[in-house]
Motif scaffolding. Sequence first.
Motif, mmCIF file in Angstrom:
data_model
loop_
_atom_site.group_PDB
_atom_site.id
_atom_site.type_symbol
_atom_site.label_atom_id
_atom_site.label_comp_id
_atom_site.label_asym_id
_atom_site.label_seq_id
_atom_site.Cartn_x
_atom_site.Cartn_y
_atom_site.Cartn_z
ATOM 1 N N ALA A 121 -16.386 -0.566 -39.691
ATOM 2 C CA ALA A 121 -17.382 0.151 -38.904
ATOM 3 C C ALA A 121 -18.563 -0.737 -38.520
ATOM 4 N N CYS A 122 -18.928 -1.685 -39.358
ATOM 5 C CA CYS A 122 -20.103 -2.522 -39.088
ATOM 6 C C CYS A 122 -19.712 -3.952 -38.724
ATOM 7 N N GLU A 123 -18.476 -4.163 -38.321
ATOM 8 C CA GLU A 123 -18.021 -5.504 -37.994
ATOM 9 C C GLU A 123 -17.807 -5.657 -36.493
ATOM 10 N N THR A 124 -17.925 -6.907 -36.009
ATOM 11 C CA THR A 124 -17.569 -7.231 -34.631
ATOM 12 C C THR A 124 -16.067 -7.432 -34.553
ATOM 13 N N ARG A 125 -15.437 -6.760 -33.595
ATOM 14 C CA ARG A 125 -13.992 -6.849 -33.443
ATOM 15 C C ARG A 125 -13.668 -7.369 -32.046
ATOM 16 N N LYS A 126 -12.622 -8.196 -31.929
ATOM 17 C CA LYS A 126 -12.252 -8.802 -30.658
ATOM 18 C C LYS A 126 -10.902 -8.269 -30.210
ATOM 19 N N PHE A 127 -10.840 -7.898 -28.920
ATOM 20 C CA PHE A 127 -9.613 -7.357 -28.366
ATOM 21 C C PHE A 127 -9.233 -8.117 -27.093
ATOM 22 N N ARG A 128 -7.947 -8.163 -26.801
ATOM 23 C CA ARG A 128 -7.446 -8.825 -25.602
ATOM 24 C C ARG A 128 -6.552 -7.838 -24.841
ATOM 25 N N VAL A 129 -6.735 -7.802 -23.529
ATOM 26 C CA VAL A 129 -5.978 -6.880 -22.689
ATOM 27 C C VAL A 129 -4.990 -7.658 -21.838
ATOM 28 N N LYS A 130 -3.716 -7.196 -21.810
ATOM 29 C CA LYS A 130 -2.691 -7.769 -20.949
ATOM 30 C C LYS A 130 -2.073 -6.646 -20.137
ATOM 31 N N THR A 131 -1.623 -6.970 -18.934
ATOM 32 C CA THR A 131 -1.079 -5.938 -18.055
ATOM 33 C C THR A 131 0.276 -6.346 -17.501
ATOM 34 N N LYS A 132 1.107 -5.335 -17.193
ATOM 35 C CA LYS A 132 2.355 -5.501 -16.461
ATOM 36 C C LYS A 132 2.450 -4.346 -15.472
ATOM 37 N N ALA A 133 3.027 -4.610 -14.293
ATOM 38 C CA ALA A 133 3.098 -3.568 -13.278
ATOM 39 C C ALA A 133 4.436 -3.612 -12.568
ATOM 40 N N ASN A 134 4.845 -2.455 -12.058
ATOM 41 C CA ASN A 134 6.063 -2.386 -11.256
ATOM 42 C C ASN A 134 5.941 -1.229 -10.274
ATOM 43 N N TYR A 135 6.632 -1.373 -9.124
ATOM 44 C CA TYR A 135 6.683 -0.272 -8.174
ATOM 45 C C TYR A 135 7.580 0.813 -8.739
ATOM 46 N N VAL A 136 7.287 2.057 -8.354
ATOM 47 C CA VAL A 136 8.096 3.168 -8.821
ATOM 48 C C VAL A 136 8.257 4.145 -7.666
ATOM 49 N N SER A 137 9.465 4.614 -7.449
ATOM 50 C CA SER A 137 9.721 5.547 -6.365
ATOM 51 C C SER A 137 9.684 6.989 -6.833
ATOM 52 N N HIS B 70 0.808 -1.215 0.000
ATOM 53 C CA HIS B 70 0.000 0.000 0.000
ATOM 54 C C HIS B 70 0.843 1.268 0.000
ATOM 55 N N ASP B 71 2.067 1.210 0.481
ATOM 56 C CA ASP B 71 2.860 2.420 0.658
ATOM 57 C C ASP B 71 3.749 2.729 -0.539
ATOM 58 N N LYS B 72 3.518 2.068 -1.650
ATOM 59 C CA LYS B 72 4.336 2.305 -2.838
ATOM 60 C C LYS B 72 3.450 2.650 -4.035
ATOM 61 N N ALA B 73 3.970 3.562 -4.840
ATOM 62 C CA ALA B 73 3.277 3.875 -6.092
ATOM 63 C C ALA B 73 3.511 2.747 -7.096
ATOM 64 N N VAL B 74 2.498 2.504 -7.909
ATOM 65 C CA VAL B 74 2.572 1.416 -8.885
ATOM 66 C C VAL B 74 2.269 1.966 -10.272
ATOM 67 N N ASN B 75 3.167 1.701 -11.190
ATOM 68 C CA ASN B 75 2.900 1.977 -12.595
ATOM 69 C C ASN B 75 2.375 0.715 -13.251
ATOM 70 N N VAL B 76 1.293 0.835 -13.978
ATOM 71 C CA VAL B 76 0.684 -0.314 -14.647
ATOM 72 C C VAL B 76 0.657 -0.058 -16.144
ATOM 73 N N GLY B 77 1.254 -0.963 -16.884
ATOM 74 C CA GLY B 77 1.179 -0.896 -18.342
ATOM 75 C C GLY B 77 0.025 -1.738 -18.830
ATOM 76 N N VAL B 78 -0.820 -1.147 -19.643
ATOM 77 C CA VAL B 78 -2.004 -1.832 -20.171
ATOM 78 C C VAL B 78 -1.802 -1.990 -21.675
ATOM 79 N N PHE B 79 -1.691 -3.246 -22.116
ATOM 80 C CA PHE B 79 -1.433 -3.550 -23.520
ATOM 81 C C PHE B 79 -2.720 -4.061 -24.164
ATOM 82 N N LEU B 80 -3.086 -3.465 -25.282
ATOM 83 C CA LEU B 80 -4.299 -3.866 -25.994
ATOM 84 C C LEU B 80 -3.906 -4.529 -27.309
ATOM 85 N N TYR B 81 -4.423 -5.730 -27.520
ATOM 86 C CA TYR B 81 -4.161 -6.491 -28.750
ATOM 87 C C TYR B 81 -5.488 -6.751 -29.460
#
Length: 318
Positions: free
Chosen positions: A278-294, A209-220
């Motif tokens: 524009a009129c098609e169904t599209r599928k996306f996948r989300v992946k994440t990575k995180a690290n503490y940052v001071s 809880h006492d550390k800041a966290v950077n989170v990378g959000v990757f969209l595929y």
Amino acid sequence: MEELKVISLEDERLDLPEVEEVLTTGVVVTVGIEPVEGENCRFKFTFTAKNYDAQNTARLGKFFFRMPPNTFAKFGDFDPNDDDLKLNGTEKMWTFGTLNPREDKTVSFEADYVGQDTGDILALYDMKYKYKYDGQRVTWKTIGDKRLNVGDCGGEPPVEHACCEECPTCNEYTVEPCEHKIAEDPIAVAIQSRGRRLSVQLDLEMACHDKAVNVGVFLYEVTYDDAGNEYESPYAYKVVQLPPGDCECANGGSCQCGCDTRSCNCVDFEIADDESTACETRKFRVKTKANYVSNQDMLACPCTNGGCPECEEEGEEA
């Protein structure tokens, strides 16, 4: 012997005055529309009901009328004359009440023309009303459509230009060794006419809880070939930073890893569409990575904490 002459009456042109019908009973509703003086594209609508019977009181029902959608708005103050004039809804109405012998009542209101057409337009239609005298059946009457010349009040609908076909200005940056922040200057953003949004909610697991966290959000974007083979194509990437927060452990002890309940709701991705998607169904996948940052200056963009009602999870289709 005197010769007889045949005179055809069809050859005679007699200019006789028109005889106006004089009503002795019945209720007649008249409708008028006129511009409001000193106001641009504002019109006054007037409805007058008159009982032509000299002896009987007319009991009236409701006068119904419609206006074409997206034509008039901003209805101003009107004089109801103790009658109920309802202007909301698709079918508008005025409740007459009663009319004494030879009595007439008028109700009016003002409205702004907000349509796109110019010149002569349809203003009122489906007009009908009912009335009755004591001991008689209800009589229904209709009124023909009312047209109005709005002049040049209307405007042409906006034309959608194919601006996305033009190449936008590119913003180039050079990243030097050990440089953590770039792109300080604002970047001009062109308006796009198509697209959709994917919102992703982030919940930390086992975070101190006492550390800041950077989170990378990757969209595929997930696509498939004719044989059914799956492919992931990198589409977008965002970084959000969750700052340190207070921690209260359920067991009352000291805060340990896993106590944190910080969340980011939501990280938004704009999905651009063109004519082919524009009129098609599209599928996306989300992946994440995180690290503490001071060093919090490394923040890419803060958690918006927008509180969107629904966030799409991994593998959700947009």
